[in-house]
Design a protein around this motif. Sequence first.
Motif, PDB file in Angstrom:
ATOM      1  N   ALA A 237       0.833  -1.215   0.000  1.00 48.07           N
ATOM      2  CA  ALA A 237       0.000   0.000   0.000  1.00 48.07           C
ATOM      3  C   ALA A 237       0.866   1.263   0.000  1.00 48.07           C
ATOM      4  O   ALA A 237       0.519   2.261  -0.642  1.00 48.07           O
ATOM      5  N   PHE A 238       2.004   1.222   0.706  1.00 48.84           N
ATOM      6  CA  PHE A 238       2.893   2.397   0.711  1.00 48.84           C
ATOM      7  C   PHE A 238       3.504   2.609  -0.676  1.00 48.84           C
ATOM      8  O   PHE A 238       3.696   3.745  -1.116  1.00 48.84           O
ATOM      9  N   SER A 239       3.799   1.506  -1.379  1.00 46.51           N
ATOM     10  CA  SER A 239       4.333   1.633  -2.750  1.00 46.51           C
ATOM     11  C   SER A 239       3.302   2.289  -3.658  1.00 46.51           C
ATOM     12  O   SER A 239       3.644   3.135  -4.490  1.00 46.51           O
ATOM     13  N   LYS A 240       2.061   1.890  -3.485  1.00 43.19           N
ATOM     14  CA  LYS A 240       0.973   2.483  -4.276  1.00 43.19           C
ATOM     15  C   LYS A 240       0.827   3.973  -3.950  1.00 43.19           C
ATOM     16  O   LYS A 240       0.596   4.804  -4.834  1.00 43.19           O
ATOM     17  N   TYR A 241       0.979   4.307  -2.675  1.00 43.49           N
ATOM     18  CA  TYR A 241       0.918   5.709  -2.247  1.00 43.49           C
ATOM     19  C   TYR A 241       2.004   6.522  -2.960  1.00 43.49           C
ATOM     20  O   TYR A 241       1.767   7.629  -3.450  1.00 43.49           O
ATOM     21  N   VAL A 242       3.214   5.951  -3.020  1.00 47.05           N
ATOM     22  CA  VAL A 242       4.335   6.633  -3.685  1.00 47.05           C
ATOM     23  C   VAL A 242       4.024   6.800  -5.179  1.00 47.05           C
ATOM     24  O   VAL A 242       4.280   7.857  -5.762  1.00 47.05           O
ATOM     25  N   LYS A 243       3.445   5.768  -5.789  1.00 44.96           N
ATOM     26  CA  LYS A 243       3.094   5.881  -7.218  1.00 44.96           C
ATOM     27  C   LYS A 243       2.071   7.004  -7.426  1.00 44.96           C
ATOM     28  O   LYS A 243       2.198   7.821  -8.348  1.00 44.96           O
ATOM     29  N   ASP A 244       1.050   7.054  -6.572  1.00 46.18           N
ATOM     30  CA  ASP A 244       0.029   8.106  -6.688  1.00 46.18           C
ATOM     31  C   ASP A 244       0.659   9.493  -6.513  1.00 46.18           C
ATOM     32  O   ASP A 244       0.295  10.442  -7.214  1.00 46.18           O
ATOM     33  N   PHE A 245       1.611   9.580  -5.584  1.00 44.61           N
ATOM     34  CA  PHE A 245       2.288  10.853  -5.331  1.00 44.61           C
ATOM     35  C   PHE A 245       3.095  11.288  -6.559  1.00 44.61           C
ATOM     36  O   PHE A 245       3.037  12.445  -6.983  1.00 44.61           O
ATOM     37  N   ILE A 246       3.835  10.352  -7.135  1.00 43.63           N
ATOM     38  CA  ILE A 246       4.673  10.654  -8.304  1.00 43.63           C
ATOM     39  C   ILE A 246       3.798  11.084  -9.484  1.00 43.63           C
ATOM     40  O   ILE A 246       4.120  12.035 -10.208  1.00 43.63           O
TER      41      ILE A 246
END
Length: 256
Positions: free
Chosen positions: A69-78
């Motif tokens: 979920a944190f990886s997905k958060y980073v993708k959304d942020f990028i």
Amino acid sequence: MTVDNLKKEGKYEYFEAGEGTPIIILHGLMGGLSNFDGVANYFPAKGYKVVIPQLPLYTQNILKTNVKAFSKYVKDFITYKGFDRVILVGNSLGGHIALYFTKMYPERVSGLVITGSSGLYESAMGDSYPKRGDYEYIRKKAEDVFHNPAIATKEIIDEVYATVNDRIKLIKTLTIAKSAIRHNMAKDLPKMHVPIGIIWGRNDKVTPPNVAEEFHKLLPNSTLYWIENCGHAAMMEHPDEFNRLLDEWLTTKAEH
């Protein structure tokens, strides 16, 4: 410049400095953004945009409190920032999130640097983040993160002590630790062909040197750098040497 003037936009809080190729820095479980003051001061002058998002380790629903979920958060942020491809730099849990991100979204990564990363070594999380205990015990645990115990300032110890004595944060910390063990990357690493720099403290007690060697062996396009007299948080303990090695790797290995 210190990393404390954060921008707040929607659900994101982050530090940003410089213009150029984006370097996204991912902090660890007990690590504040200020751990990367050295990097934030050095790289904007070298033609990079340094961006350090505050990861939602303690603010998301418990079902979203895991590496994936944190990886997905980073993708959304990028995506939110409008970046196409980025260079990721991650310490400890941040390194693990960066590795998982690279597995899931390789087309977004032009290079990755890990330091003291979890993802291979199961007790990396469990042992280093004490479940509770008195102040002296926490102090000793915090000092163990560094080769030079003096770097574990009272401020750092107080922060760890407060986290492990906050019931909600404690539950989430243990949830993240279990998730890190569950998301072991050993089978994924040989398939990851993006250039990866491994910068490791020779005296890291949390993720010992053999973990770095294992990462290097499993990652097909990796370069391993050692920092002597250095523990688990190289960018804090030897910021100048960390910057020098990161700069060397960026110049010679990362895809521009």
